[in-house]
Design a protein around this motif. Structure first.
Motif, mmCIF file in Angstrom:
data_model
loop_
_atom_site.group_PDB
_atom_site.id
_atom_site.type_symbol
_atom_site.label_atom_id
_atom_site.label_comp_id
_atom_site.label_asym_id
_atom_site.label_seq_id
_atom_site.Cartn_x
_atom_site.Cartn_y
_atom_site.Cartn_z
ATOM 1 N N ARG A 201 0.865 -1.176 0.000
ATOM 2 C CA ARG A 201 0.000 0.000 0.000
ATOM 3 C C ARG A 201 0.904 1.228 0.000
ATOM 4 N NH1 ARG A 201 -3.772 2.591 4.618
ATOM 5 N NH2 ARG A 201 -4.583 4.270 3.332
ATOM 6 N N LEU A 202 0.805 2.024 -1.045
ATOM 7 C CA LEU A 202 1.634 3.211 -1.199
ATOM 8 C C LEU A 202 0.803 4.442 -0.883
ATOM 9 C CD1 LEU A 202 4.367 4.422 -2.085
ATOM 10 C CD2 LEU A 202 3.421 4.510 -4.403
ATOM 11 N N ILE A 203 1.238 5.206 0.118
ATOM 12 C CA ILE A 203 0.592 6.458 0.480
ATOM 13 C C ILE A 203 1.528 7.584 0.064
ATOM 14 C CG2 ILE A 203 -0.201 7.911 2.376
ATOM 15 C CD1 ILE A 203 -0.837 5.323 3.928
ATOM 16 N N GLU A 204 1.064 8.422 -0.858
ATOM 17 C CA GLU A 204 1.835 9.584 -1.277
ATOM 18 C C GLU A 204 1.186 10.819 -0.655
ATOM 19 O OE1 GLU A 204 3.768 8.870 -5.481
ATOM 20 O OE2 GLU A 204 1.601 8.545 -5.544
ATOM 21 N N LEU A 205 1.911 11.436 0.279
ATOM 22 C CA LEU A 205 1.343 12.529 1.057
ATOM 23 C C LEU A 205 0.970 13.745 0.217
ATOM 24 C CD1 LEU A 205 3.631 12.330 4.201
ATOM 25 C CD2 LEU A 205 1.312 11.422 3.905
ATOM 26 N N ASP A 206 1.609 13.930 -0.928
ATOM 27 C CA ASP A 206 1.282 15.077 -1.765
ATOM 28 C C ASP A 206 0.279 14.750 -2.870
ATOM 29 O OD1 ASP A 206 3.077 13.513 -3.197
ATOM 30 O OD2 ASP A 206 4.313 15.197 -3.854
ATOM 31 N N GLN A 207 -0.305 13.570 -2.837
ATOM 32 C CA GLN A 207 -1.286 13.189 -3.860
ATOM 33 C C GLN A 207 -2.506 14.113 -3.867
ATOM 34 O OE1 GLN A 207 -0.758 10.956 -6.229
ATOM 35 N NE2 GLN A 207 -2.741 11.232 -7.169
ATOM 36 N N PRO A 208 -3.077 14.491 -2.712
ATOM 37 C CA PRO A 208 -4.223 15.414 -2.772
ATOM 38 C C PRO A 208 -3.866 16.742 -3.444
ATOM 39 C CG PRO A 208 -4.097 14.413 -0.598
ATOM 40 C CD PRO A 208 -2.838 14.036 -1.339
ATOM 41 N N THR A 209 -2.696 17.258 -3.166
ATOM 42 C CA THR A 209 -2.256 18.517 -3.766
ATOM 43 C C THR A 209 -2.080 18.370 -5.271
ATOM 44 O OG1 THR A 209 -1.150 19.121 -1.718
ATOM 45 C CG2 THR A 209 -0.470 20.296 -3.703
ATOM 46 N N ARG A 210 -1.546 17.233 -5.700
ATOM 47 C CA ARG A 210 -1.353 17.002 -7.127
ATOM 48 C C ARG A 210 -2.697 16.887 -7.858
ATOM 49 N NH1 ARG A 210 2.455 12.613 -5.778
ATOM 50 N NH2 ARG A 210 1.381 11.378 -7.335
ATOM 51 N N ILE A 211 -3.673 16.246 -7.224
ATOM 52 C CA ILE A 211 -5.006 16.135 -7.840
ATOM 53 C C ILE A 211 -5.648 17.518 -7.938
ATOM 54 C CG2 ILE A 211 -7.335 15.208 -7.578
ATOM 55 C CD1 ILE A 211 -6.005 12.737 -6.235
ATOM 56 N N LYS A 212 -5.531 18.309 -6.876
ATOM 57 C CA LYS A 212 -6.087 19.665 -6.908
ATOM 58 C C LYS A 212 -5.397 20.501 -7.978
ATOM 59 C CE LYS A 212 -5.900 21.255 -2.736
ATOM 60 N NZ LYS A 212 -5.992 21.707 -1.339
ATOM 61 N N ALA A 213 -4.101 20.300 -8.181
ATOM 62 C CA ALA A 213 -3.382 21.032 -9.226
ATOM 63 C C ALA A 213 -3.903 20.645 -10.610
ATOM 64 C CB ALA A 213 -1.882 20.770 -9.124
ATOM 65 N N GLU A 214 -4.237 19.376 -10.800
ATOM 66 C CA GLU A 214 -4.827 18.933 -12.070
ATOM 67 C C GLU A 214 -6.140 19.667 -12.327
ATOM 68 O OE1 GLU A 214 -5.491 14.705 -12.242
ATOM 69 O OE2 GLU A 214 -3.490 14.277 -11.460
ATOM 70 N N LEU A 215 -6.949 19.774 -11.278
ATOM 71 C CA LEU A 215 -8.243 20.443 -11.431
ATOM 72 C C LEU A 215 -8.083 21.932 -11.730
ATOM 73 C CD1 LEU A 215 -10.246 18.788 -8.518
ATOM 74 C CD2 LEU A 215 -10.651 18.504 -10.979
ATOM 75 N N GLY A 216 -7.042 22.534 -11.193
ATOM 76 C CA GLY A 216 -6.849 23.968 -11.357
ATOM 77 C C GLY A 216 -5.882 24.354 -12.454
ATOM 78 N N ALA A 217 -5.441 23.395 -13.253
ATOM 79 C CA ALA A 217 -4.459 23.686 -14.311
ATOM 80 C C ALA A 217 -5.098 24.463 -15.457
ATOM 81 C CB ALA A 217 -3.859 22.389 -14.831
ATOM 82 N N HIS A 218 -4.353 25.441 -15.960
ATOM 83 C CA HIS A 218 -4.728 26.183 -17.167
ATOM 84 C C HIS A 218 -6.112 26.828 -17.065
ATOM 85 C CE1 HIS A 218 -1.208 24.249 -18.776
ATOM 86 N NE2 HIS A 218 -1.733 23.058 -18.568
ATOM 87 N N LEU A 219 -6.390 27.448 -15.936
ATOM 88 C CA LEU A 219 -7.673 28.126 -15.772
ATOM 89 C C LEU A 219 -7.606 29.516 -16.403
ATOM 90 C CD1 LEU A 219 -8.600 27.227 -12.087
ATOM 91 C CD2 LEU A 219 -9.499 26.230 -14.197
ATOM 92 N N PRO A 220 -8.730 29.981 -16.929
ATOM 93 C CA PRO A 220 -8.759 31.336 -17.479
ATOM 94 C C PRO A 220 -8.656 32.375 -16.353
ATOM 95 C CG PRO A 220 -10.936 30.322 -17.581
ATOM 96 C CD PRO A 220 -9.982 29.270 -17.096
#
Length: 145
Positions: free
Chosen positions: A51-70
């Motif tokens: 089981r791999l827990i990546e502590l910065d995974q939530p931040t990376r997912i949020k960055a995907e959602l907020g990428a290239h916003l107008p």
């Protein structure tokens, strides 16, 4: 390399060890659970059975959602809402798993990454090779009465 440290068990168990994991990681039994806590800046060498827990995974997912916003906040908000809707249950599951991992790492008392936790009882800090960390734990177990 530091000796494995005793670890107080808590929370529920996640049965993740398989025959492949046992074959690759030595004399661990299928009852032994291996959890690795790290982040994207501290890559580890592990099989897919841990089981791999990546502590910065939530931040990376949020960055995907907020990428290239107008620049327009209303259009940006609408785009994020569309991305959330398009991601559906898959995105919700990714977010849930990512945040649950952070909560679990906190509840395990992890103080340094990478951390390899075996059977919720032993932890080795700072070893990016999971097989080596597990070998240290097994060597420590053999010295215990």
């Amino acid at each position: 390399m530091p000796a494995p440290q005793p670890y107080l068990p808590s929370l529920r168990k996640y049965p993740l060890a398989t025959a492949l994991c046992a074959a690759l990681l030595g004399p661990l039994t299928q009852a032994d659970e291996i959890i690795v806590v790290t982040d994207s800046q501290h890559p580890v060498h592990a099989t897919s059975d841990v089981r791999l827990i990546e502590l910065d995974q939530p931040t990376r997912i949020k960055a995907e959602l907020g990428a290239h916003l107008p620049a327009d906040p209303a259009r940006g908000a609408a785009l994020v809402q569309r991305r959330l809707k398009d991601g559906g249950s898959t995105l919700q599951a990714r977010l849930g798993t990512a945040y649950q991992g952070v909560v679990d790492a906190w509840s395990f008392g992890v103080t340094t990454i990478p951390a390899v936790i075996v059977d919720r009882h032993y932890v080795v800090y700072g070893e990016p090779d999971v097989a080596k960390a597990v070998a240290l734990i097994e060597a420590h177990r053999r010295t215990q009465p």
